[in-house]
Design a protein around this motif. Structure first.
Motif, short mmCIF file in Angstrom:
data_model
loop_
_atom_site.label_atom_id
_atom_site.label_comp_id
_atom_site.label_asym_id
_atom_site.label_seq_id
_atom_site.Cartn_x
_atom_site.Cartn_y
_atom_site.Cartn_z
N SER A 57 -9.19 9.14 7.81
CA SER A 57 -9.46 8.25 6.68
C SER A 57 -8.55 7.03 6.71
N ARG A 58 -7.28 7.26 6.98
CA ARG A 58 -6.32 6.15 7.04
C ARG A 58 -6.65 5.21 8.19
N LEU A 59 -7.02 5.76 9.34
CA LEU A 59 -7.39 4.91 10.47
C LEU A 59 -8.66 4.12 10.17
N SER A 60 -9.62 4.76 9.52
CA SER A 60 -10.87 4.10 9.16
C SER A 60 -10.66 2.94 8.20
N ALA A 61 -9.62 3.03 7.39
CA ALA A 61 -9.35 2.00 6.38
C ALA A 61 -8.60 0.80 6.94
N LEU A 62 -8.19 0.85 8.20
CA LEU A 62 -7.48 -0.28 8.80
C LEU A 62 -8.40 -1.48 8.91
N ALA A 63 -7.80 -2.64 8.83
CA ALA A 63 -8.57 -3.88 8.99
C ALA A 63 -9.13 -3.94 10.41
#
Length: 98
Positions: A57-63
């Protein structure tokens, strides 16, 4: 005169136990990465390496953009971690029952 020294991946290593656990999960999730990688490629690789859902989830939220190294991914994830810590710190305390 002081000169700036280049920052290495070793200089970017976390120090707290939670940061060490997060760093180990990130390192394992991106095992085999050949940089540069896009956000989409990071997520794909992390899924292939069976990364935990919160990290995905955190990686997916990266710009969107390109990441040149594990250190650049780690740096991009830091604001998410700080934001989560701030959110926990600012939660209202539960009202006392009278």
């Amino acid at each position: 005169m002081d000169y700036l020294q280049p920052v290495s991946d070793d200089d970017m290593k976390p120090t707290s136990p939670d940061e060490l656990a997060d760093d180990a999960a990130l390192t394992q999730a991106l095992n085999g990465a050949v940089f540069p990688l896009s956000c989409r490629q990071l997520v794909w690789l992390a899924r292939e390496n069976d990364a935990p859902a919160p990290l995905l989830s955190r990686l997916s939220a990266l710009a969107s953009g390109s990441f040149d190294s594990l250190a650049s991914v780690r740096t991009a994830l830091e604001p998410q971690v700080r934001g989560a810590e701030r959110a926990v710190d600012t939660l209202p305390s539960s009202p006392s029952h009278r």
